[in-house]
Every structure is written in structure tokens, then in C-alpha cells.
Motif scaffolding. Structure first.
Motif, PDB file in Angstrom:
ATOM      1  N   LEU A  21     -23.266  -8.433   2.779  1.00 42.02           N
ATOM      2  CA  LEU A  21     -24.404  -7.622   3.217  1.00 42.02           C
ATOM      3  C   LEU A  21     -24.716  -7.983   4.664  1.00 42.02           C
ATOM      4  CD1 LEU A  21     -26.701  -7.924   0.050  1.00 42.02           C
ATOM      5  CD2 LEU A  21     -24.815  -6.354   0.499  1.00 42.02           C
ATOM      6  N   ASP A  22     -24.778  -6.972   5.515  1.00 39.37           N
ATOM      7  CA  ASP A  22     -24.903  -7.205   6.946  1.00 39.37           C
ATOM      8  C   ASP A  22     -26.354  -7.383   7.391  1.00 39.37           C
ATOM      9  OD1 ASP A  22     -22.264  -4.818   7.790  1.00 39.37           O
ATOM     10  OD2 ASP A  22     -22.181  -6.903   7.093  1.00 39.37           O
ATOM     11  N   CYS A  23     -26.516  -8.232   8.405  1.00 42.11           N
ATOM     12  CA  CYS A  23     -27.827  -8.434   9.015  1.00 42.11           C
ATOM     13  C   CYS A  23     -27.620  -8.847  10.466  1.00 42.11           C
ATOM     14  CB  CYS A  23     -28.609  -9.516   8.275  1.00 42.11           C
ATOM     15  SG  CYS A  23     -30.174  -9.986   9.070  1.00 42.11           S
ATOM     16  N   THR A  24     -28.232  -8.134  11.389  1.00 45.51           N
ATOM     17  CA  THR A  24     -28.258  -8.565  12.783  1.00 45.51           C
ATOM     18  C   THR A  24     -29.707  -8.744  13.196  1.00 45.51           C
ATOM     19  OG1 THR A  24     -28.201  -6.281  13.587  1.00 45.51           O
ATOM     20  CG2 THR A  24     -26.094  -7.436  13.390  1.00 45.51           C
ATOM     21  N   TYR A  25     -29.913  -9.612  14.181  1.00 43.64           N
ATOM     22  CA  TYR A  25     -31.279  -9.936  14.568  1.00 43.64           C
ATOM     23  C   TYR A  25     -31.380  -9.975  16.081  1.00 43.64           C
ATOM     24  CZ  TYR A  25     -29.170 -14.541  15.092  1.00 43.64           C
ATOM     25  OH  TYR A  25     -28.353 -15.578  15.462  1.00 43.64           O
ATOM     26  N   ASP A  26     -32.608  -9.945  16.539  1.00 44.05           N
ATOM     27  CA  ASP A  26     -32.851  -9.949  17.978  1.00 44.05           C
ATOM     28  C   ASP A  26     -33.990 -10.912  18.274  1.00 44.05           C
ATOM     29  OD1 ASP A  26     -34.202  -7.612  20.411  1.00 44.05           O
ATOM     30  OD2 ASP A  26     -32.833  -9.303  20.670  1.00 44.05           O
ATOM     31  N   THR A  27     -33.697 -11.924  19.063  1.00 46.14           N
ATOM     32  CA  THR A  27     -34.727 -12.854  19.490  1.00 46.14           C
ATOM     33  C   THR A  27     -34.290 -13.518  20.783  1.00 46.14           C
ATOM     34  OG1 THR A  27     -36.030 -14.805  18.893  1.00 46.14           O
ATOM     35  CG2 THR A  27     -33.764 -14.748  18.110  1.00 46.14           C
ATOM     36  N   SER A  28     -35.246 -13.881  21.582  1.00 52.10           N
ATOM     37  CA  SER A  28     -34.956 -14.615  22.813  1.00 52.10           C
ATOM     38  C   SER A  28     -35.329 -16.093  22.671  1.00 52.10           C
ATOM     39  CB  SER A  28     -35.725 -14.007  23.994  1.00 52.10           C
ATOM     40  OG  SER A  28     -37.112 -14.005  23.715  1.00 52.10           O
ATOM     41  N   ASP A  29     -35.846 -16.444  21.504  1.00 49.10           N
ATOM     42  CA  ASP A  29     -36.244 -17.821  21.278  1.00 49.10           C
ATOM     43  C   ASP A  29     -35.054 -18.636  20.787  1.00 49.10           C
ATOM     44  OD1 ASP A  29     -39.289 -19.131  20.750  1.00 49.10           O
ATOM     45  OD2 ASP A  29     -37.570 -20.237  19.949  1.00 49.10           O
ATOM     46  N   PRO A  30     -34.827 -19.835  21.317  1.00 48.15           N
ATOM     47  CA  PRO A  30     -33.680 -20.634  20.858  1.00 48.15           C
ATOM     48  C   PRO A  30     -33.878 -21.236  19.474  1.00 48.15           C
ATOM     49  CG  PRO A  30     -34.959 -21.857  22.470  1.00 48.15           C
ATOM     50  CD  PRO A  30     -35.552 -20.479  22.428  1.00 48.15           C
ATOM     51  N   SER A  31     -35.127 -21.316  19.029  1.00 49.59           N
ATOM     52  CA  SER A  31     -35.429 -21.917  17.730  1.00 49.59           C
ATOM     53  C   SER A  31     -35.911 -20.844  16.772  1.00 49.59           C
ATOM     54  CB  SER A  31     -36.500 -22.995  17.889  1.00 49.59           C
ATOM     55  OG  SER A  31     -36.874 -23.508  16.635  1.00 49.59           O
ATOM     56  N   TYR A  32     -35.131 -20.593  15.739  1.00 48.56           N
ATOM     57  CA  TYR A  32     -35.519 -19.573  14.771  1.00 48.56           C
ATOM     58  C   TYR A  32     -34.841 -19.884  13.443  1.00 48.56           C
ATOM     59  CZ  TYR A  32     -31.038 -17.694  16.401  1.00 48.56           C
ATOM     60  OH  TYR A  32     -29.724 -17.552  16.772  1.00 48.56           O
ATOM     61  N   GLY A  33     -35.292 -19.212  12.416  1.00 43.40           N
ATOM     62  CA  GLY A  33     -34.711 -19.388  11.097  1.00 43.40           C
ATOM     63  C   GLY A  33     -34.400 -18.042  10.476  1.00 43.40           C
ATOM     64  N   LEU A  34     -33.367 -18.000   9.703  1.00 41.44           N
ATOM     65  CA  LEU A  34     -32.946 -16.758   9.050  1.00 41.44           C
ATOM     66  C   LEU A  34     -32.934 -16.960   7.544  1.00 41.44           C
ATOM     67  CD1 LEU A  34     -30.137 -16.192  11.605  1.00 41.44           C
ATOM     68  CD2 LEU A  34     -32.061 -14.632  11.300  1.00 41.44           C
ATOM     69  N   PHE A  35     -33.405 -15.969   6.818  1.00 40.55           N
ATOM     70  CA  PHE A  35     -33.574 -16.070   5.376  1.00 40.55           C
ATOM     71  C   PHE A  35     -32.996 -14.825   4.709  1.00 40.55           C
ATOM     72  CE2 PHE A  35     -36.884 -19.424   5.466  1.00 40.55           C
ATOM     73  CZ  PHE A  35     -37.281 -19.348   6.779  1.00 40.55           C
ATOM     74  N   TRP A  36     -32.571 -14.998   3.475  1.00 42.67           N
ATOM     75  CA  TRP A  36     -32.239 -13.863   2.616  1.00 42.67           C
ATOM     76  C   TRP A  36     -33.057 -13.966   1.330  1.00 42.67           C
ATOM     77  CZ3 TRP A  36     -29.405  -9.465   3.120  1.00 42.67           C
ATOM     78  CH2 TRP A  36     -28.574  -9.353   4.248  1.00 42.67           C
ATOM     79  N   TYR A  37     -33.594 -12.809   0.946  1.00 38.98           N
ATOM     80  CA  TYR A  37     -34.351 -12.703  -0.296  1.00 38.98           C
ATOM     81  C   TYR A  37     -33.748 -11.610  -1.163  1.00 38.98           C
ATOM     82  CZ  TYR A  37     -38.234 -15.570   1.365  1.00 38.98           C
ATOM     83  OH  TYR A  37     -39.003 -16.620   1.797  1.00 38.98           O
ATOM     84  N   LYS A  38     -33.906 -11.790  -2.467  1.00 39.21           N
ATOM     85  CA  LYS A  38     -33.484 -10.793  -3.449  1.00 39.21           C
ATOM     86  C   LYS A  38     -34.727 -10.218  -4.116  1.00 39.21           C
ATOM     87  CE  LYS A  38     -31.062 -10.648  -7.939  1.00 39.21           C
ATOM     88  NZ  LYS A  38     -30.311 -11.482  -8.920  1.00 39.21           N
ATOM     89  N   GLN A  39     -34.790  -8.908  -4.237  1.00 40.51           N
ATOM     90  CA  GLN A  39     -35.918  -8.277  -4.914  1.00 40.51           C
ATOM     91  C   GLN A  39     -35.395  -7.380  -6.034  1.00 40.51           C
ATOM     92  OE1 GLN A  39     -38.444  -5.365  -2.794  1.00 40.51           O
ATOM     93  NE2 GLN A  39     -40.229  -6.403  -3.654  1.00 40.51           N
TER      94      GLN A  39
END
Lengths: 116, 112
Positions: A21-39
Motif C-alpha cells: 500500500l503506497d504512501c508519500t508524504y511532504d515535510t520540510s522538518d528533519p524530525s518526523y514520524g510515520l504511522f500506519w493504521y488499520k480501520q
């Protein structure tokens, strides 16, 4: 601008096969977190997996793994050996500092259907 | 067993009524959140709290209000419900930002 983009509104996979499952993100911050949830259709949100921006290795949790490609700003979820119970909506989310509000921003989701 | 509880699970109510959606967690988390989600759509943050007596509005404008008088309790109130408020409301809590929030099972609100 969209911060989290999930380009697959719906996906089908045969039972016991793997699916990405594809996900792309956009941020300029060097510190971030990415999560996946199931509903599931019942509506609750189930946390699956987390990847920090400084983590060197891709996160794995059982049959779930996160294919983290920092330069491409992608964080795809891989589900191995799909099961019928995996049929659900899947959301990618990002946590980034935004003032004092370090809340999660969600993508539009991908509806996964596992076929018997 | 759920550590964050939302009641009611389903609610059908008439236009103009005042409603309160309850959310309680037993994990001692300081951070709590309310998200609004239309069927099959993404979640939008409408309120959050970083602790007792701390509440802020989220990205999505909402006519609802929240309070945080106790760490474990984060109710959401609509003073006068309208059909446009029909949606699912999800409550969540978290200890730190580095790990996933724990979500409640949601309240599906229908205003007729």
C-alpha cells in the motif's frame, strides 16, 4: 498542499499473497514520524507500525513491514501472506512538529479487499 | 480489552438537541485528541489537549467544544446539533508523539 498522499483508493489481493500500500508524504522538518493504521468496518483505528525519520532500518511488526525511502519521501506498507481478516481501510499518517501541536495528519486511506 | 472508551457507540438525535460525546482513558495519558471522519474518508483533527485545563482547536473548524477537567476524561459537546454534524467522531490518547495513539471505538452520530 497534501501532506500525506495515498494514491490507491482501493486494492485487491489474493489470500496468502503479499500486497504493498503506497504512501508519500511532504515535510520540510528533519524530525518526523510515520504511522500506519488499520480501520475495519466496525470503525475503530488499530495501530500497526511506526517509522521514525532517523531510524536506519525499516520497521517490521509481524506480517507488516514499512518500506521507508526517505529520499523519495515514501513510506509504503507491505503486508505479507494476506489473510481475509486484513480486509479493511488502511491509513498512513505523519507526525511532525507544528508549533506545539504534534498531532497526526492522516491520508485519505486505501480500502484493501482480500479475496479467498 | 480497550483502555480508551467512547460512549455512546451510535447516536441518532434530532436537530437542535444538545449532545455530549464521552471519552475516557485509563492509561494516564496527558495527550488526548478528537478526530472527525466522514464514511470512507480521512480523519480530521478537531480538538486536542495536552493536559488538564489545556484545550486547543485542531485543523478542521468545528462548532463543538471540549473540556479537560480530569486527565482521564475528554468530553466533546455540541450545543445545537445539525444534520451537517452527522459523522463519526474518534477519540484518541497518547503518551508521547513517537508512538501510535490509542483510539477509541468511535461514536457514529446521525442528526436528523
Amino acid at each position: 498542499a497534501q501532506k500525506i498522499t495515498q494514491t490507491q483508493p482501493g486494492m485487491f489481493v489474493q489470500e496468502k499473497e503479499a500486497v504493498t500500500l503506497d504512501c508519500t508524504y511532504d515535510t520540510s522538518d528533519p524530525s518526523y514520524g510515520l504511522f500506519w493504521y488499520k480501520q475495519p468496518s466496525s470503525g475503530e483505528m488499530i495501530f500497526l507500525i511506526y517509522q521514525g525519520s532517523y531510524d536506519q532500518q525499516n520497521a517490521t511488526e509481524g506480517r507488516y513491514s514499512l518500506n521507508f525511502q526517505k529520499a523519495r519521501k515514501s513510506a509504503n506498507l507491505v503486508i505479507s501472506a494476506s489473510q481475509l481478516g486484513d480486509s479493511a481501510m488502511y491509513f498512513c499518517a505523519m507526525r511532525e512538529p507544528s508549533g506545539s501541536a504534534r498531532q497526526l495528519t492522516f491520508g485519505s486511506g486505501t480500502q484493501l479487499t482480500v479475496l479467498p | 480489552e480497550a483502555d480508551i472508551y467512547q460512549t455512546p457507540r451510535y447516536l441518532v438525535i434530532g436537530t437542535g438537541k444538545k449532545i455530549t460525546l464521552e471519552c475516557s482513558q485509563t492509561m494516564g495519558h496527558d495527550k488526548m485528541y478528537w478526530y472527525q471522519q466522514d464514511p470512507g474518508m480521512e480523519l480530521h483533527l478537531i480538538h486536542y489537549s495536552y493536559g488538564v485545563n489545556s484545550t486547543e482547536k485542531g485543523d478542521l473548524s468545528s462548532e463543538s467544544t471540549v473540556s479537560r477537567i480530569r486527565t482521564e476524561h475528554f468530553p466533546l459537546t455540541l450545543e445545537s446539533a445539525r444534520p451537517s454534524h452527522t459523522s463519526q467522531y474518534l477519540c484518541a490518547s497518547g503518551l508521547t508523539e513517537d508512538y501510535g495513539y490509542t483510539f477509541g471505538s468511535g461514536t457514529r452520530l446521525t442528526v436528523v
